[in-house]
Design a protein around this motif. Structure first.
Motif, mmCIF file in Angstrom:
data_model
loop_
_atom_site.group_PDB
_atom_site.id
_atom_site.type_symbol
_atom_site.label_atom_id
_atom_site.label_comp_id
_atom_site.label_asym_id
_atom_site.label_seq_id
_atom_site.Cartn_x
_atom_site.Cartn_y
_atom_site.Cartn_z
ATOM 1 N N ILE A 27 28.501 45.298 35.411
ATOM 2 C CA ILE A 27 29.701 46.007 35.835
ATOM 3 C C ILE A 27 30.117 45.457 37.195
ATOM 4 C CG2 ILE A 27 30.711 48.239 36.415
ATOM 5 C CD1 ILE A 27 29.992 47.921 33.457
ATOM 6 N N MET A 28 31.303 44.861 37.258
ATOM 7 C CA MET A 28 31.832 44.278 38.489
ATOM 8 C C MET A 28 32.531 45.356 39.309
ATOM 9 S SD MET A 28 31.075 41.065 37.940
ATOM 10 C CE MET A 28 32.058 40.038 38.968
ATOM 11 N N GLU A 29 32.302 45.389 40.610
ATOM 12 C CA GLU A 29 32.966 46.317 41.510
ATOM 13 C C GLU A 29 34.152 45.612 42.163
ATOM 14 O OE1 GLU A 29 30.222 47.891 44.345
ATOM 15 O OE2 GLU A 29 28.910 48.700 42.794
ATOM 16 N N PRO A 30 35.232 46.341 42.453
ATOM 17 C CA PRO A 30 36.378 45.714 43.137
ATOM 18 C C PRO A 30 35.980 45.242 44.537
ATOM 19 C CG PRO A 30 36.981 47.855 42.240
ATOM 20 C CD PRO A 30 35.506 47.717 42.092
ATOM 21 N N VAL A 31 36.699 44.243 45.041
ATOM 22 C CA VAL A 31 36.399 43.714 46.373
ATOM 23 C C VAL A 31 36.741 44.734 47.447
ATOM 24 C CG1 VAL A 31 36.712 41.318 45.683
ATOM 25 C CG2 VAL A 31 38.643 42.580 46.583
ATOM 26 N N ALA A 41 38.548 35.425 45.056
ATOM 27 C CA ALA A 41 38.947 36.708 44.481
ATOM 28 C C ALA A 41 39.991 36.505 43.380
ATOM 29 C CB ALA A 41 39.500 37.619 45.563
ATOM 30 N N ILE A 42 39.797 37.237 42.276
ATOM 31 C CA ILE A 42 40.674 37.130 41.114
ATOM 32 C C ILE A 42 41.184 38.516 40.761
ATOM 33 C CG2 ILE A 42 40.751 36.580 38.661
ATOM 34 C CD1 ILE A 42 38.647 34.472 39.186
ATOM 35 N N GLU A 43 42.489 38.615 40.487
ATOM 36 C CA GLU A 43 43.081 39.896 40.134
ATOM 37 C C GLU A 43 43.024 40.097 38.627
ATOM 38 O OE1 GLU A 43 47.201 42.370 40.756
ATOM 39 O OE2 GLU A 43 46.696 40.737 42.124
ATOM 40 N N VAL A 44 42.472 41.241 38.221
ATOM 41 C CA VAL A 44 42.386 41.610 36.811
ATOM 42 C C VAL A 44 42.892 43.035 36.682
ATOM 43 C CG1 VAL A 44 40.851 41.963 34.832
ATOM 44 C CG2 VAL A 44 40.388 40.121 36.453
ATOM 45 N N GLU A 45 43.966 43.210 35.951
ATOM 46 C CA GLU A 45 44.559 44.527 35.721
ATOM 47 C C GLU A 45 44.776 45.314 37.013
ATOM 48 O OE1 GLU A 45 42.720 46.753 32.621
ATOM 49 O OE2 GLU A 45 42.602 45.036 31.278
ATOM 50 N N SER A 46 45.475 44.742 37.947
ATOM 51 C CA SER A 46 45.906 45.328 39.227
ATOM 52 C C SER A 46 44.764 45.602 40.213
ATOM 53 C CB SER A 46 46.725 46.605 39.009
ATOM 54 O OG SER A 46 45.892 47.678 38.628
ATOM 55 N N LYS A 47 43.552 45.176 39.937
ATOM 56 C CA LYS A 47 42.439 45.261 40.887
ATOM 57 C C LYS A 47 41.886 43.867 41.091
ATOM 58 C CE LYS A 47 40.911 49.965 40.071
ATOM 59 N NZ LYS A 47 39.765 50.826 39.753
ATOM 60 N N THR A 48 41.328 43.632 42.271
ATOM 61 C CA THR A 48 40.798 42.316 42.607
ATOM 62 C C THR A 48 39.271 42.344 42.536
ATOM 63 O OG1 THR A 48 42.669 42.066 44.094
ATOM 64 C CG2 THR A 48 40.916 40.475 44.300
ATOM 65 N N TYR A 49 38.710 41.319 41.882
ATOM 66 C CA TYR A 49 37.266 41.227 41.703
ATOM 67 C C TYR A 49 36.761 39.878 42.192
ATOM 68 C CZ TYR A 49 37.838 45.287 38.698
ATOM 69 O OH TYR A 49 38.128 46.539 38.219
ATOM 70 N N GLN A 55 28.734 43.006 43.387
ATOM 71 C CA GLN A 55 28.848 44.078 44.370
ATOM 72 C C GLN A 55 29.197 43.482 45.734
ATOM 73 O OE1 GLN A 55 24.914 45.628 43.914
ATOM 74 N NE2 GLN A 55 25.587 47.213 42.494
ATOM 75 N N PRO A 56 30.475 43.245 46.011
ATOM 76 C CA PRO A 56 30.862 42.598 47.263
ATOM 77 C C PRO A 56 30.459 43.369 48.518
ATOM 78 C CG PRO A 56 32.696 42.650 45.728
ATOM 79 C CD PRO A 56 31.607 43.467 45.137
ATOM 80 N N ALA A 57 30.424 44.688 48.464
ATOM 81 C CA ALA A 57 30.058 45.473 49.647
ATOM 82 C C ALA A 57 28.633 45.168 50.100
ATOM 83 C CB ALA A 57 30.213 46.959 49.355
ATOM 84 N N VAL A 58 27.748 44.875 49.173
ATOM 85 C CA VAL A 58 26.353 44.565 49.506
ATOM 86 C C VAL A 58 26.273 43.222 50.233
ATOM 87 C CG1 VAL A 58 24.068 44.124 48.531
ATOM 88 C CG2 VAL A 58 25.492 45.934 47.593
ATOM 89 N N LYS A 59 27.091 42.247 49.833
ATOM 90 C CA LYS A 59 27.077 40.930 50.471
ATOM 91 C C LYS A 59 27.539 41.007 51.923
ATOM 92 C CE LYS A 59 26.164 37.463 48.901
ATOM 93 N NZ LYS A 59 24.858 36.804 48.898
ATOM 94 N N TRP A 60 28.406 41.956 52.247
ATOM 95 C CA TRP A 60 28.924 42.097 53.609
ATOM 96 C C TRP A 60 28.092 43.064 54.449
ATOM 97 C CZ3 TRP A 60 32.685 39.207 55.773
ATOM 98 C CH2 TRP A 60 33.477 38.445 54.915
ATOM 99 N N ALA A 61 27.073 43.697 53.898
ATOM 100 C CA ALA A 61 26.307 44.727 54.600
ATOM 101 C C ALA A 61 25.580 44.197 55.834
ATOM 102 C CB ALA A 61 25.314 45.387 53.658
ATOM 103 N N LYS A 62 25.049 42.978 55.767
ATOM 104 C CA LYS A 62 24.262 42.444 56.886
ATOM 105 C C LYS A 62 24.965 41.304 57.605
ATOM 106 C CE LYS A 62 19.780 43.833 55.189
ATOM 107 N NZ LYS A 62 18.416 43.433 54.917
ATOM 108 N N GLY A 63 26.262 41.246 57.521
ATOM 109 C CA GLY A 63 27.003 40.183 58.186
ATOM 110 C C GLY A 63 28.057 39.605 57.267
ATOM 111 N N VAL A 64 28.313 38.326 57.413
ATOM 112 C CA VAL A 64 29.355 37.662 56.650
ATOM 113 C C VAL A 64 28.815 37.251 55.283
ATOM 114 C CG1 VAL A 64 30.916 35.685 56.614
ATOM 115 C CG2 VAL A 64 30.433 36.835 58.757
ATOM 116 N N CYS A 65 29.628 37.447 54.258
ATOM 117 C CA CYS A 65 29.280 37.039 52.898
ATOM 118 C C CYS A 65 29.205 35.520 52.837
ATOM 119 C CB CYS A 65 30.340 37.551 51.927
ATOM 120 S SG CYS A 65 30.181 36.939 50.254
#
Length: 96
Positions: A27-31, A41-49, A55-65
């Motif tokens: 399950i992909m989470e929106p950016v 980033a790719i837009e799929v049905e009006s949301k960007t993934y 899980q993009p939020a996890v990649k940014w948790a400890k600094g830059v993705c």
């Protein structure tokens, strides 16, 4: 056959489910807002993934993705460039 100039979509085969966008059993989470401006980033049905990470939020948790094309993690808080300690010791041993 596909057209020569057709851009290959990184999330081909993804489908929307009740939980969110499902791609290869994940399950992909929106950016998040920090991902805005990234070329991946790719837009799929009006949301960007992000096709690189579910899980993009996890990649940014400890600094830059590390997948981000619009941001770099080269400078720390004091303005000094981060150096790998192992590489620094090898350079010192060679006299650089």
């Amino acid at each position: 056959m596909a057209k020569k100039n057709a851009k290959i979509h990184a999330l081909d085969g993804a489908e929307m489910t009740a939980e969110g966008l499902s791609f290869k059993g994940t399950i992909m989470e929106p950016v998040i807002d920090k991902c805005e401006g990234c070329e991946r980033a790719i837009e799929v049905e009006s949301k960007t993934y992000c096709p690189s990470y579910a899980q993009p939020a996890v990649k940014w948790a400890k600094g830059v993705c590390n997948f981000a094309t619009h941001a770099r993690a080269g400078v720390d808080k004091e303005g000094k460039v981060k150096v790998n300690p192992l590489k620094a010791s090898k350079r010192a041993a060679r006299g650089r």
